[in-house]
Design an enzyme around this catalytic site. Sequence first.
Site, mmCIF file in Angstrom:
data_model
loop_
_atom_site.group_PDB
_atom_site.id
_atom_site.type_symbol
_atom_site.label_atom_id
_atom_site.label_comp_id
_atom_site.label_asym_id
_atom_site.label_seq_id
_atom_site.Cartn_x
_atom_site.Cartn_y
_atom_site.Cartn_z
ATOM 1 N N PRO A 11 0.896 -1.528 -0.156
ATOM 2 C CA PRO A 11 0.234 0.036 -0.057
ATOM 3 C C PRO A 11 1.012 1.173 -0.370
ATOM 4 C CG PRO A 11 -0.192 -1.412 1.642
ATOM 5 C CD PRO A 11 0.276 -1.912 1.187
ATOM 6 N N ASN A 12 0.342 1.930 -0.633
ATOM 7 C CA ASN A 12 0.953 3.341 -0.823
ATOM 8 C C ASN A 12 2.306 3.781 -1.492
ATOM 9 O OD1 ASN A 12 -1.195 5.235 0.957
ATOM 10 N ND2 ASN A 12 -0.029 3.248 2.106
ATOM 11 N N ARG A 19 5.028 12.476 -2.651
ATOM 12 C CA ARG A 19 5.639 12.544 -1.587
ATOM 13 C C ARG A 19 7.275 11.645 -0.864
ATOM 14 N NH1 ARG A 19 0.757 10.660 1.531
ATOM 15 N NH2 ARG A 19 2.632 11.271 3.049
ATOM 16 N N TYR A 24 11.776 8.296 0.559
ATOM 17 C CA TYR A 24 11.525 6.893 0.084
ATOM 18 C C TYR A 24 12.210 7.597 -0.933
ATOM 19 C CZ TYR A 24 8.093 5.760 3.419
ATOM 20 O OH TYR A 24 7.391 5.101 4.275
ATOM 21 N N ASN A 75 8.161 -5.835 -1.048
ATOM 22 C CA ASN A 75 7.585 -4.235 -0.224
ATOM 23 C C ASN A 75 6.015 -4.081 0.757
ATOM 24 O OD1 ASN A 75 7.970 -1.899 1.635
ATOM 25 N ND2 ASN A 75 8.848 -1.316 0.045
ATOM 26 N N ALA A 78 3.255 -1.432 4.532
ATOM 27 C CA ALA A 78 2.958 -0.853 5.818
ATOM 28 C C ALA A 78 2.206 -2.483 6.711
ATOM 29 C CB ALA A 78 2.082 -0.107 5.965
ATOM 30 N N HIS A 81 4.216 -4.981 8.608
ATOM 31 C CA HIS A 81 4.074 -4.693 10.255
ATOM 32 C C HIS A 81 3.669 -5.540 11.179
ATOM 33 C CE1 HIS A 81 7.820 -2.331 9.409
ATOM 34 N NE2 HIS A 81 6.942 -1.675 8.619
ATOM 35 N N ASP A 88 1.901 -16.264 6.087
ATOM 36 C CA ASP A 88 1.112 -17.855 5.948
ATOM 37 C C ASP A 88 1.365 -17.739 4.191
ATOM 38 O OD1 ASP A 88 0.980 -17.928 8.352
ATOM 39 O OD2 ASP A 88 -1.041 -17.355 8.487
ATOM 40 N N GLU A 99 12.816 -9.962 0.695
ATOM 41 C CA GLU A 99 12.123 -8.672 0.860
ATOM 42 C C GLU A 99 13.074 -7.864 1.027
ATOM 43 O OE1 GLU A 99 11.948 -8.462 5.614
ATOM 44 O OE2 GLU A 99 9.998 -6.862 5.654
ATOM 45 N N HIS A 101 12.502 -3.299 1.752
ATOM 46 C CA HIS A 101 12.383 -1.852 1.889
ATOM 47 C C HIS A 101 13.041 -0.414 1.587
ATOM 48 C CE1 HIS A 101 8.972 -3.482 4.852
ATOM 49 N NE2 HIS A 101 9.838 -4.363 5.093
ATOM 50 N N ARG A 108 13.733 3.471 11.982
ATOM 51 C CA ARG A 108 12.153 4.546 12.666
ATOM 52 C C ARG A 108 10.972 4.267 13.095
ATOM 53 N NH1 ARG A 108 9.792 4.161 6.477
ATOM 54 N NH2 ARG A 108 8.633 6.277 7.086
HETATM 55 O O1 CA2 Z 1 10.469 1.466 3.313
HETATM 56 C C1 CA2 Z 1 10.042 1.366 3.164
HETATM 57 O O2 CA2 Z 1 9.710 0.859 1.857
HETATM 58 C C2 CA2 Z 1 8.411 0.845 3.823
HETATM 59 O O3 CA2 Z 1 8.403 -0.676 3.204
HETATM 60 C C3 CA2 Z 1 7.599 1.869 3.197
HETATM 61 C C4 CA2 Z 1 6.199 2.022 3.721
HETATM 62 C C5 CA2 Z 1 5.911 1.671 5.019
HETATM 63 O O4 CA2 Z 1 5.212 1.716 5.386
HETATM 64 C C6 CA2 Z 1 7.387 1.196 5.856
HETATM 65 O O5 CA2 Z 1 7.617 0.865 6.581
HETATM 66 C C7 CA2 Z 1 8.288 0.890 4.645
HETATM 67 C C8 CA2 Z 1 5.262 3.395 3.008
HETATM 68 C C9 CA2 Z 1 4.757 2.831 1.611
HETATM 69 C C10 CA2 Z 1 4.505 4.592 1.252
HETATM 70 O O6 CA2 Z 1 4.773 4.657 0.534
HETATM 71 C C11 CA2 Z 1 4.666 6.113 0.292
HETATM 72 C C12 CA2 Z 1 6.009 6.584 -0.774
HETATM 73 C C13 CA2 Z 1 5.563 8.114 -1.093
HETATM 74 C C14 CA2 Z 1 4.804 9.087 -0.887
HETATM 75 C C15 CA2 Z 1 3.734 8.273 0.884
HETATM 76 C C16 CA2 Z 1 4.210 6.904 0.921
#
Ligand code: CA2
Length: 148
Positions: A11-12, A19, A24, A75, A78, A81, A88, A99, A101, A108
């Site tokens: 997600p996201n 952003r 990221y 990846n 969220a 976590h 599974d 994996e 990230h 963090r």
């Molecule tokens: O560091 C990573 O790749 C994460 O998997 C990214 C997730 C975060 O919840 C993990 O803890 C670590 C979040 C992805 C959201 O990606 C965005 C990218 C640009 C703007 C907003 C969110």
Amino acid sequence: MPKPIYILNGPNLNLLGEREPHIYGAETLQDLEKRVAARAKAAGYATAFRQSNREGELVDWIQEAREKGAAVIINAAAYSHTSIAILDALKAVDVPVIEVHLSNIHRREAFRHHSYVSAAADGVIVGLGPLGYDLAVDAAISLAKSRE
Ligand code: CA2
């Protein structure tokens, strides 16, 4: 042609480059997809690059990769976590699982320090930004070849 390497994004991650570039990176998910697909292709592998904001869809794709994939790079964002369902599904996969990230989750917030995905991964790459996906492709190919 070997089976494709599944590269699954949670997600996201569709917002990459739009952003929070300080966390990221500035590369979009589409640019990242093109780059890693070219890298895999140069080594003789196709990629199945996907992103979903839905947990069940990620589970479906992991199950698809069990049958049709040479390796899984994930990846789970969220869901890493929180998701026992993704853990599974990954545990039922016999091909290599890497994996990734983008950020260093250990530097963090505490709630990001634990990943359920790690318990099913052959290797984990964190904190190297988009480069982590390139390294994961190399690792996935190397592990897939060693299991042929
Ligand atoms: O560091 C990573 O790749 C994460 O998997 C990214 C997730 C975060 O919840 C993990 O803890 C670590 C979040 C992805 C959201 O990606 C965005 C990218 C640009 C703007 C907003 C969110």
